[in-house]
Design an enzyme around this catalytic site. Structure first.
Site, PDB file in Angstrom:
ATOM      1  N   GLU A 148       1.394  -1.202   0.310  1.00  0.00           N
ATOM      2  CA  GLU A 148       0.097  -0.130  -0.383  1.00  0.00           C
ATOM      3  C   GLU A 148       0.776   1.092  -0.125  1.00  0.00           C
ATOM      4  O   GLU A 148       1.798   1.488   0.370  1.00  0.00           O
ATOM      5  CB  GLU A 148      -0.627   0.036   1.336  1.00  0.00           C
ATOM      6  CG  GLU A 148      -1.575   1.535   0.748  1.00  0.00           C
ATOM      7  CD  GLU A 148      -2.491   2.005   0.398  1.00  0.00           C
ATOM      8  OE1 GLU A 148      -3.026   0.691  -0.495  1.00  0.00           O
ATOM      9  OE2 GLU A 148      -2.664   2.947   0.011  1.00  0.00           O
TER      10      GLU A 148
ATOM     11  N   HIS B  19     -24.995  -2.068  -1.143  1.00  0.00           N
ATOM     12  CA  HIS B  19     -26.626  -2.732  -2.035  1.00  0.00           C
ATOM     13  C   HIS B  19     -26.417  -3.987  -1.908  1.00  0.00           C
ATOM     14  O   HIS B  19     -26.183  -4.703  -2.202  1.00  0.00           O
ATOM     15  CB  HIS B  19     -25.516  -2.058  -3.622  1.00  0.00           C
ATOM     16  CG  HIS B  19     -25.227  -0.513  -3.296  1.00  0.00           C
ATOM     17  ND1 HIS B  19     -26.051   0.585  -3.718  1.00  0.00           N
ATOM     18  CD2 HIS B  19     -23.997   0.748  -3.880  1.00  0.00           C
ATOM     19  CE1 HIS B  19     -25.490   1.898  -3.902  1.00  0.00           C
ATOM     20  NE2 HIS B  19     -23.829   1.447  -3.423  1.00  0.00           N
TER      21      HIS B  19
ATOM     22  N   VAL C 109       4.009   2.149  -4.967  1.00  0.00           N
ATOM     23  CA  VAL C 109       5.033   1.167  -6.609  1.00  0.00           C
ATOM     24  C   VAL C 109       5.058   2.373  -7.690  1.00  0.00           C
ATOM     25  O   VAL C 109       4.109   2.723  -8.166  1.00  0.00           O
ATOM     26  CB  VAL C 109       4.146  -0.125  -7.013  1.00  0.00           C
ATOM     27  CG1 VAL C 109       4.749  -0.646  -8.097  1.00  0.00           C
ATOM     28  CG2 VAL C 109       4.059  -1.020  -5.638  1.00  0.00           C
TER      29      VAL C 109
ATOM     30  N   ARG D 122     -13.836   9.197  -7.042  1.00  0.00           N
ATOM     31  CA  ARG D 122     -14.712   7.117  -8.001  1.00  0.00           C
ATOM     32  C   ARG D 122     -13.051   6.877  -8.837  1.00  0.00           C
ATOM     33  O   ARG D 122     -12.739   7.831  -9.790  1.00  0.00           O
ATOM     34  CB  ARG D 122     -15.768   7.419  -8.029  1.00  0.00           C
ATOM     35  CG  ARG D 122     -16.242   7.717  -6.881  1.00  0.00           C
ATOM     36  CD  ARG D 122     -17.866   8.226  -7.244  1.00  0.00           C
ATOM     37  NE  ARG D 122     -18.087   9.567  -6.859  1.00  0.00           N
ATOM     38  CZ  ARG D 122     -19.060   9.984  -7.281  1.00  0.00           C
ATOM     39  NH1 ARG D 122     -20.178   9.745  -7.801  1.00  0.00           N
ATOM     40  NH2 ARG D 122     -18.784  11.818  -7.060  1.00  0.00           N
TER      41      ARG D 122
ATOM     42  N   CYS E 113     -13.112  10.886  24.314  1.00  0.00           N
ATOM     43  CA  CYS E 113     -14.137  11.525  23.141  1.00  0.00           C
ATOM     44  C   CYS E 113     -15.455  11.755  23.554  1.00  0.00           C
ATOM     45  O   CYS E 113     -16.011  11.054  24.060  1.00  0.00           O
ATOM     46  CB  CYS E 113     -14.004  11.461  22.025  1.00  0.00           C
ATOM     47  SG  CYS E 113     -15.192  12.168  20.531  1.00  0.00           S
TER      48      CYS E 113
ATOM     49  N   CYS F 110     -18.056  13.655  22.275  1.00  0.00           N
ATOM     50  CA  CYS F 110     -19.416  14.219  21.298  1.00  0.00           C
ATOM     51  C   CYS F 110     -19.420  12.892  21.058  1.00  0.00           C
ATOM     52  O   CYS F 110     -20.682  12.284  20.622  1.00  0.00           O
ATOM     53  CB  CYS F 110     -18.971  14.825  20.314  1.00  0.00           C
ATOM     54  SG  CYS F 110     -18.228  16.312  20.386  1.00  0.00           S
TER      55      CYS F 110
END
Lengths: 467, 413
Positions: free
Chosen positions: A44, A62, A185, A323, A412, A414
């Site tokens: 990665e 979906h 890469v 995208r 945290c 919130c």
């Protein structure tokens, strides 16, 4: 168990290397981990998994009701949806089956609804149902005035895309996959029947190569002599609204697709927020993940029509994802047996849903290139920390706090993230390499105050954990 | 998961439960306990009591004869509450309502449910971050609010970077600039979309001339630039010009909003101007038995105002405990260019002075109070009213209010 973020890459060659630890690359690595004889690397460019397109999507699981019937995407989304639902249940990935409503705002859109219902049938999805305006407003009382009707798709769900990617990667690493971060890469050569990857962290040898490089899949493909597709980054800006907005909306509110594109949606998130977006802007720059004043203004204008009260709530995040759009209508998944190479390109917003089916498909293709996968095993399940509001969070579990008071100490406020959860994330199989990585794993400082109260305390815990 | 489901323990009873151990909550608790109220308990979700003054290293707190730094003032208030007999519990988060004046909470000891005869909300305020201000651009590190910056520098000694742009030019903005300098970094500029700084001329001049910090007026942040780390902010001036300032820190200051999660969860009536709970001069909210004090009512006033209000509320809480009826009052509203007023309901018995905000600069404005076209009060301010600064109004006219009449309006004559 190997996760590296710095230093030279190992010199011993791998059997298979997956380039790109997005949701698709991680799913493929996990699938390959079923084969204990294979030595697998997941490489990665960024400092964490899921850092590209995977982290900035609309977080929907979906049904595939609106895919192009007969396409590879339609098949993989349908199959992936089933697989991911089962995997999510097993590994604790938050999923809420809220259902979707495709809302028609004019006559043209209303006229399109029956055709969409037929298309859903052709995709094997039979639960879609037409609603008139009264039925629609009964389901969504806060919807803006003027909607004419809707198509109800009860099977659509919301999911945590981040936990999904991390669960795949975690399970892969636990079963022997080597994850190498910060390893962009730069070049691929193929001397003497093996691939030689030149990366930021030195070279890596591998017999087989899988290209799951997302936005950069076309560049890598060209290195190996293929010109099958070009990735044009399509920017999608999104606004996340405060949790106070959650009670305003019950379903995923999808626009009716028209010639002008898919349009802007409003959806609850599993974290209890409401998401508005995305825009769709075709760009040249594969790093243009900035939000813009125009994009934000456009979203607010659309949001005001769909759910007027939403605009009274505060925005807790503005983000933009790219995208990996190509000139083709379908996924571009191709095996090149002579090169021991599989390219997985053009995976669009449905990639999250389809990821497990894509992984199975790619593994079959890999076998067809002549790689002996060897024996296969069942993977030990992983159990991910729950970030979903619909399921008990650690601060709500008396027995857990009894056993370990750190889960009762909130840092945290919130998002109600405890010190115990932050500690666990820092000690996890794939620990965060940045405060943002910690935020994605725990939600710490993603709430309405954005760190006014807890930012310094969270940073202190992170830096302590790095030492 | 059945064995791990939420288990709220037995209900515990107290006389008064105060949520928030900042100046307002601590002052209320101290006064209540000193007056003989037996079981007064203060909850704070932070590990230390004191509220915002905990991380205000600058002076200017406490009585003007004995000025204190924020942290010293926080300790003083905490000690006073504890000495008077109040129980101050830190690291305990009030989560939600379980009854009219019953709250659930969680801390190291696990979940608990506390039923009180009266609840005082003193949950404070915070600055709105970059996201809520809809500032576009990338999402780099180095973007702060004053609250986070002060904690990073003064409580944790964290490195923050070297070149800061401070967004805002009100009191808190100058405090943020001081914190940047205390951390050894440079303030490249202060930026406000208003035509002038909203502090005393002396303070503004000191920053500009002695500290060499330019003030850019009529300009707002248009974009944050930087991958990973902030590298610049782009400003847009009112005349359309843009400027790019190189920096690795951006501090978004001011633009306070109430911390109103419990108020909203409790369906308390909120004021459209302050966005905090609507209260009368006795600090009664719309929910019988529930009071609210401090910056949750008026984001954000000084610690002294908050503490004064806490002490004032204690008297009303005492009356409630002895069975007094819950007053209703009538709404108190403002008209533009005024932005809000607090308290924002009024009964004829109210004595607490009012605080207001204006959206534009007003030279010695004349404030006029009317009810149903009847003039109740008229007075001229002695100072220029500036945005983001306190404007005060006496409560000397409240006895003229008709408790059965229409809303009371405050306007600029």
């Amino acid at each position: 168990m190997t996760v590296t973020a710095r230093g030279a890459l190992p010199s011993t060659p791998y059997d298979v290397t997956v380039v790109g630890a997005g949701v698709v690359g991680c799913a493929i690595a996990r699938e390959l981990a079923r084969h204990p004889r294979l030595r697998v690397a997941l490489v990665e460019a960024q400092d964490d998994v899921g850092q590209g397109t995977s982290k900035a999507n609309t977080a929907i699981l979906h049904t595939g009701f609106d895919a192009t019937p007969g396409s590879l995407e339609a098949r993989l989304v349908r199959e992936g949806s089933r697989r991911l639902a089962a995997f999510a249940a097993e590994s604790g990935i938050p999923v809420e089956p809220v259902g979707a409503l495709l809302v028609a705002w004019d006559e043209e859109q209303r006229a399109a609804l029956p055709r969409l219902a037929e298309k859903a049938e052709r995709n094997g999805y039979r639960a879609a149902q037409l609603l008139d305006a009264a039925q629609l407003y009964a389901r969504e009382p806060h919807l803006g005035a003027g909607a004419l009707g809707a198509l109800h798709v009860p099977g659509e769900s919301i999911i945590c895309p981040w936990t999904t990617t991390l669960a795949y990667a975690t399970q892969a690493v636990l079963h022997g996959v080597d994850l190498h971060l910060n390893s962009a890469v730069q070049q691929v050569n193929r001397p003497e029947g093996a691939h030689l990857l030149t990366t930021d962290r030195g070279t890596l040898r591998t017999r087989c190569l899988i290209n799951a490089a997302g936005l950069h899949a076309d560049t890598l493909d060209r290195d190996l002599g293929h010109h099958d597709f070009t990735v044009t980054p399509r920017r999608g800006q999104l606004l996340v609204f405060d949790k106070f907005a959650r009670s305003l909306v019950r379903h995923i509110l999808l626009p009716v697709p028209t010639a002008l594109g898919k349009g802007v949606l409003v959806t609850p998130t599993v974290y209890g927020n409401v998401l508005l977006g995305p825009t769709a802007e075709d760009l040249d720059d594969k790093r243009a993940t900035a939000s813009t004043a125009d994009g934000v203004a456009l979203l607010r204008e659309k949001g005001r029509r769909i759910l007027p009260a939403l605009l009274d709530e505060e925005v807790t995040a503005v983000y933009a994802g790219l995208r990996a759009a190509t000139e083709h209508d379908d996924y571009r998944i191709t095996a090149h047996p002579s090169q021991a190479y599989v390219t997985v390109g053009g995976i669009r917003s449905t990639g999250l849903t389809a990821s497990l089916a894509i992984a199975a498909h790619v593994t079959e293709l890999l076998a067809d290139t002549g790689l002996a996968l060897g024996p296969e095993r069942e993977l030990e399940p992983v159990r991910m920390p729950n970030l979903g509001e619909a399921f008990p969070r650690p601060y709500q579990l008396a027995e857990l706090i009894d056993a370990d008071p750190e889960y009762g100490t909130l840092v945290c406020h919130c998002e109600r993230v405890s010190r115990g959860e932050i500690r666990d994330a820092l000690a996890a199989v794939i620990p965060p390499n940045s405060l943002d990585g910690l935020r994605r794993r725990t939600r710490a400082r993603s709430g309405r105050c954005q760190g006014f109260h807890c930012g310094a305390a969270v940073r202190a815990l992170f830096e302590e954990g790095q030492r | 998961m059945s064995g791990l489901r939420e288990v709220a323990g037995a209900v515990r009873h107290v006389d008064v439960l105060v949520v928030g151990a900042g100046p307002a909550g601590l002052a209320a608790a101290a006064r209540l306990a000193a007056a003989g109220t037996r079981r007064v308990e203060v909850l704070d979700r932070e590990q230390q009591a004191g509220g915002v003054p905990r991380h205000c290293a600058h002076g200017g707190f406490g009585p003007w004869l004995h000025p204190l730094t924020g942290p010293a003032y926080a300790r003083l208030l905490t000690r006073a509450a504890v000495r008077a007999g109040a129980v101050v519990r830190t690291g305990v988060t009030a989560l939600d309502w379980a009854g009219p004046s019953t709250l659930t909470a969680v801390g190291r000891g696990g979940p608990e449910t506390i039923e009180a005869r009266a609840v005082v909300l003193a949950t404070g305020a915070r600055e709105r971050p970059r996201t809520a201000r809809l500032v576009p651009g990338t999402r780099p590190a180095g973007v702060y609010t004053t609250g986070e910056l002060q904690q990073a520098v003064h409580l944790y000694g964290q490195r923050i970077g070297s070149r800061a742009v401070v967004i805002g030019a009100e009191e808190v903005s100058y405090a943020a600039a001081d914190t940047v300098r205390a951390a050894g970094a440079e303030v490249v500029a202060m930026v406000t979309d208003l035509p002038q700084a909203q502090v005393s001329p002396g303070r503004a001049l000191n920053a500009r001339l002695r500290q060499g910090i330019p003030l850019l007026t009529d300009a707002m942040v248009d974009e944050l630039v930087g991958r990973g780390r902030l590298s610049a902010v782009r400003l847009r001036h009112h005349d359309g010009r843009t400027t790019v300032l190189r920096c690795d820190i951006a501090v978004f200051t001011g633009d306070f909003v109430p911390e109103r999660e419990l108020a909203r969860r409790g369906d308390l009536v909120l004021d459209a101007g302050t966005r905090g709970p609507a209260v009368d001069g006795g600090l009664h909210t719309s929910r019988p038995g529930v009071f609210a004090v401090g910056s949750v009512l008026h984001p954000a006033e000084s610690a002294a105002t908050a503490a004064r209000e806490g002490a004032h509320a204690a008297d009303a809480v005492r009356r409630r405990l002895t069975g007094d009826a819950w007053p209703t009052g009538v709404p108190l509203t403002v008209a533009a260019p005024l932005r809000w007023i607090a308290p924002n309901r009024v009964t004829p018995a109210d004595e607490l002075p009012y605080v207001l905000r204006t959206t534009i600069s007003l030279h010695r404005p004349v404030l006029q109070v009317t009810q149903d076209d009847r003039l109740l009060h008229r007075s001229r301010s002695l100072r220029t009213a500036l945005p983001n600064r306190t404007v005060t109004l006496t409560a000397s006219w409240t006895h003229r209010v008709d408790a059965g009449g229409g809303p009371v309006r405050v306007t600029v004559a």
